[in-house]
Write a protein that holds these residues in place. Structure first.
Motif, PDB file in Angstrom:
ATOM      1  N   TYR A  60       0.632  -1.106  -0.046  1.00 30.96           N
ATOM      2  CA  TYR A  60      -0.119   0.545   0.126  1.00 30.96           C
ATOM      3  C   TYR A  60       0.459   0.896   0.150  1.00 30.96           C
ATOM      4  CZ  TYR A  60       1.309  -0.281   5.026  1.00 30.96           C
ATOM      5  OH  TYR A  60       1.349   0.615   6.259  1.00 30.96           O
ATOM      6  N   PHE A  61      -0.052   2.484  -0.226  1.00 36.21           N
ATOM      7  CA  PHE A  61       0.719   3.813  -0.222  1.00 36.21           C
ATOM      8  C   PHE A  61       0.240   4.748   1.127  1.00 36.21           C
ATOM      9  CE2 PHE A  61       0.357   8.759  -1.793  1.00 36.21           C
ATOM     10  CZ  PHE A  61       2.884   8.230  -1.824  1.00 36.21           C
ATOM     11  N   LEU A  89       5.333   0.563 -10.883  1.00 32.57           N
ATOM     12  CA  LEU A  89       4.151   0.678  -9.999  1.00 32.57           C
ATOM     13  C   LEU A  89       2.970   0.354  -9.685  1.00 32.57           C
ATOM     14  CD1 LEU A  89       5.733   2.021  -6.798  1.00 32.57           C
ATOM     15  CD2 LEU A  89       5.971  -1.128  -6.825  1.00 32.57           C
ATOM     16  N   LYS A  90       1.370   0.457  -9.664  1.00 34.00           N
ATOM     17  CA  LYS A  90       0.327   0.580  -9.858  1.00 34.00           C
ATOM     18  C   LYS A  90      -0.105   0.685  -8.674  1.00 34.00           C
ATOM     19  CE  LYS A  90      -0.588  -2.587 -13.970  1.00 34.00           C
ATOM     20  NZ  LYS A  90      -1.626  -3.366 -13.998  1.00 34.00           N
ATOM     21  N   ILE A  91      -0.844   2.129  -8.467  1.00 30.69           N
ATOM     22  CA  ILE A  91      -1.728   2.480  -6.995  1.00 30.69           C
ATOM     23  C   ILE A  91      -2.772   2.830  -8.076  1.00 30.69           C
ATOM     24  CG2 ILE A  91      -1.139   4.386  -5.432  1.00 30.69           C
ATOM     25  CD1 ILE A  91       2.068   4.286  -5.311  1.00 30.69           C
ATOM     26  N   ASP A  92      -3.795   1.939  -6.931  1.00 30.31           N
ATOM     27  CA  ASP A  92      -5.301   2.052  -7.432  1.00 30.31           C
ATOM     28  C   ASP A  92      -5.598   2.946  -6.720  1.00 30.31           C
ATOM     29  OD1 ASP A  92      -5.052   0.664  -9.984  1.00 30.31           O
ATOM     30  OD2 ASP A  92      -4.742  -1.088  -8.609  1.00 30.31           O
ATOM     31  N   GLY A  93      -6.428   4.445  -6.531  1.00 28.60           N
ATOM     32  CA  GLY A  93      -7.189   4.833  -5.623  1.00 28.60           C
ATOM     33  C   GLY A  93      -8.371   4.353  -5.929  1.00 28.60           C
ATOM     34  N   LYS A 117     -10.968   6.647  -7.215  1.00 34.32           N
ATOM     35  CA  LYS A 117     -11.745   6.941  -8.562  1.00 34.32           C
ATOM     36  C   LYS A 117     -10.897   6.966  -9.350  1.00 34.32           C
ATOM     37  CE  LYS A 117     -15.486   8.850  -7.043  1.00 34.32           C
ATOM     38  NZ  LYS A 117     -16.584  11.296  -6.597  1.00 34.32           N
ATOM     39  N   GLU A 118      -9.088   7.306  -8.802  1.00 31.13           N
ATOM     40  CA  GLU A 118      -8.230   7.319  -9.697  1.00 31.13           C
ATOM     41  C   GLU A 118      -6.829   6.662  -9.651  1.00 31.13           C
ATOM     42  OE1 GLU A 118      -8.320  11.732 -11.336  1.00 31.13           O
ATOM     43  OE2 GLU A 118      -7.895  11.513  -9.237  1.00 31.13           O
ATOM     44  N   ASN A 119      -5.951   6.615 -10.895  1.00 34.32           N
ATOM     45  CA  ASN A 119      -4.729   5.552 -10.639  1.00 34.32           C
ATOM     46  C   ASN A 119      -3.722   6.198 -11.430  1.00 34.32           C
ATOM     47  OD1 ASN A 119      -7.115   4.479 -12.185  1.00 34.32           O
ATOM     48  ND2 ASN A 119      -6.665   2.591 -10.910  1.00 34.32           N
ATOM     49  N   LEU A 120      -2.678   5.624 -10.360  1.00 36.43           N
ATOM     50  CA  LEU A 120      -1.216   6.376 -10.602  1.00 36.43           C
ATOM     51  C   LEU A 120      -0.446   4.725 -10.616  1.00 36.43           C
ATOM     52  CD1 LEU A 120       1.147   9.101 -10.759  1.00 36.43           C
ATOM     53  CD2 LEU A 120       1.419   8.427  -8.378  1.00 36.43           C
ATOM     54  N   ASN A 121       0.912   4.964 -11.900  1.00 38.09           N
ATOM     55  CA  ASN A 121       1.791   3.995 -12.940  1.00 38.09           C
ATOM     56  C   ASN A 121       3.188   4.973 -12.355  1.00 38.09           C
ATOM     57  OD1 ASN A 121      -0.062   1.860 -14.777  1.00 38.09           O
ATOM     58  ND2 ASN A 121      -1.104   2.342 -12.605  1.00 38.09           N
ATOM     59  N   PHE A 122       3.600   3.731 -12.051  1.00 40.71           N
ATOM     60  CA  PHE A 122       5.041   4.083 -11.963  1.00 40.71           C
ATOM     61  C   PHE A 122       6.426   2.957 -12.426  1.00 40.71           C
ATOM     62  CE2 PHE A 122       3.500   5.766  -7.804  1.00 40.71           C
ATOM     63  CZ  PHE A 122       4.383   7.111  -8.073  1.00 40.71           C
ATOM     64  N   VAL A 123       6.854   3.523 -13.338  1.00 40.21           N
ATOM     65  CA  VAL A 123       7.926   2.696 -14.177  1.00 40.21           C
ATOM     66  C   VAL A 123       9.402   3.459 -14.245  1.00 40.21           C
ATOM     67  CG1 VAL A 123       8.802   1.503 -16.465  1.00 40.21           C
ATOM     68  CG2 VAL A 123       6.424   2.170 -16.027  1.00 40.21           C
ATOM     69  N   THR A 124      10.046   2.774 -13.624  1.00 41.78           N
ATOM     70  CA  THR A 124      11.282   3.217 -12.021  1.00 41.78           C
ATOM     71  C   THR A 124      12.708   2.355 -12.449  1.00 41.78           C
ATOM     72  OG1 THR A 124      10.782   2.077  -9.950  1.00 41.78           O
ATOM     73  CG2 THR A 124      10.284   4.386 -10.690  1.00 41.78           C
ATOM     74  N   THR A 125      13.597   2.546 -12.316  1.00 42.78           N
ATOM     75  CA  THR A 125      15.119   1.940 -12.533  1.00 42.78           C
ATOM     76  C   THR A 125      16.027   2.496 -11.918  1.00 42.78           C
ATOM     77  OG1 THR A 125      16.935   1.811 -13.979  1.00 42.78           O
ATOM     78  CG2 THR A 125      15.718   3.956 -14.512  1.00 42.78           C
ATOM     79  N   ASN A 126      16.649   1.589 -10.798  1.00 47.60           N
ATOM     80  CA  ASN A 126      18.260   2.790 -10.570  1.00 47.60           C
ATOM     81  C   ASN A 126      18.569   2.672 -10.986  1.00 47.60           C
ATOM     82  OD1 ASN A 126      19.677  -0.039 -11.473  1.00 47.60           O
ATOM     83  ND2 ASN A 126      20.311  -0.611 -10.212  1.00 47.60           N
TER      84      ASN A 126
END
Length: 330
Positions: free
Chosen positions: A68-69, A115-119, A121-130
């Motif tokens: 969770y976030f 990451l998929k952060i599913d709120g 009503k809305e959503n926020l995705n992240f695509v990250t690297t080190n």
């Protein structure tokens, strides 16, 4: 076959609130299909069809988990993003290695987190690297990099000799030691986004995830004692006892900072805003959506109100390329 392909595409676009995009990637002369072929190493029809049969993809070696976030309640004093007014938001995570090899060794230095952060009503995705250092600032250079690295040492040397951004990337990776865990790695969103303030101004920023337990690197002696597949078991065992936690920051650009070129690093002195914390604890790992998260896409421009993509061509090419890769895996 074509009808099935576009039925899938239409479904993805509906789910991600995207319109169906042209095969031309903005100002680039490269099409979505050519970009995906370069990443997959499938330059002709025969290799492309062979790739489809084995569901070839980038970041092939990876696994899904959950958590969770927890947003920072003070963030709304600086940014007007209603999404972060929630107290606790479900997270689905995929940790992976780079490349198309399902059996890539975990002893290399690359670490990736999506990451998929599913709120509500809305959503926020992240695509990250080190790595905060990216190897290409435009799609032509991105395409060239992908083609050349698949030529082995000769292609890599050509990039070092002819592409300064690629050379800077290789120099950084060369000195980057492998971390002991996915949980002990920082992660960077190399692309910029635009954030709305309470005064309706717009500020540019980049995502940074910093591990609360700190960065822990492995020595060569420690690395030699580990199996090639140690990272998955290590993380899933770790989170049985306590969550893996990252602080999520937005690093803000200043007036003259380049925001549309991911190869340009901003000074470490730039202001950072604490957005909240990501907790990975495996609490929903038995759910089908977690177990099958690797079959879908993480769409970095699926954004809540108050956040918009920059004009970075690499960022804006990601989603259509991810969709094309998804279609090929069906």
């Amino acid at each position: 076959m074509a009808t099935h392909r576009y039925q899938i595409l239409s479904k993805i676009c509906l789910l991600t609130s995207l319109s169906i995009l042209s095969s031309s990637l903005y100002a680039s002369e490269k099409t979505v299909q050519e970009i995906v072929d370069a990443v997959n190493g499938t330059p002709d029809l025969a290799s492309r069809e062979a790739g489809k049969k084995v569901k070839l993809r980038n970041h092939a070696k990876g696994f899904c988990t959950s958590g969770y976030f927890a947003p920072n309640p003070k963030l709304n004093e600086q940014l007007a993003i209603p999404f972060f007014n929630q107290s606790k938001i479900d997270v689905t995570a995929r940790f992976s290695m780079g490349g198309t090899n399902l059996h890539a060794s975990d002893k290399t230095s690359g670490r990736f987190m999506s990451l998929k952060i599913d709120g509500d009503k809305e959503n926020l995705n992240f695509v990250t690297t080190n790595s905060p250092v990216f190897f290409a600032g435009n799609l032509e250079d991105f395409f060239t990099f992908q083609v050349k690295v698949k030529q082995g040492p000769e292609g890599k040397q050509w990039l070092i000799d002819n592409k300064p951004d690629a050379k800077a990337f290789f120099d950084f990776v060369k000195q980057l030691p492998p971390t002991a865990s996915f949980a002990n790695s920082p992660y960077f969103g190399v692309n910029s986004f635009l954030f709305t303030t309470p005064n309706n101004d717009v500020v540019a920023g980049r995502w940074i995830f910093e591990p609360v337990d700190g960065v822990v690197n492995l020595s060569q002696t420690q690395l030699a004692e580990l199996a090639d597949d140690f990272l998955k078991d290590e993380l899933l065992t770790r989170i049985k006892d306590k969550p893996a936690v990252w602080n999520l920051f937005i690093k803000l650009a200043e007036k003259d900072d380049e925001i549309n070129d991911p190869t340009v690093l901003w000074p470490e002195t730039r202001q950072r805003l604490l957005v909240g914390q990501v907790f990975i604890n495996g609490e929903r790992d038995t759910e089908l959506t977690t177990q099958e998260c690797g079959k879908g896409i993480f769409n970095p421009v699926l954004l809540p109100k108050g956040i918009a993509p920059s004009a970075d061509p690499i960022l804006n090419a990601r989603t259509p390329a991810y969709i094309e890769s998804f279609i090929r895996r069906q």
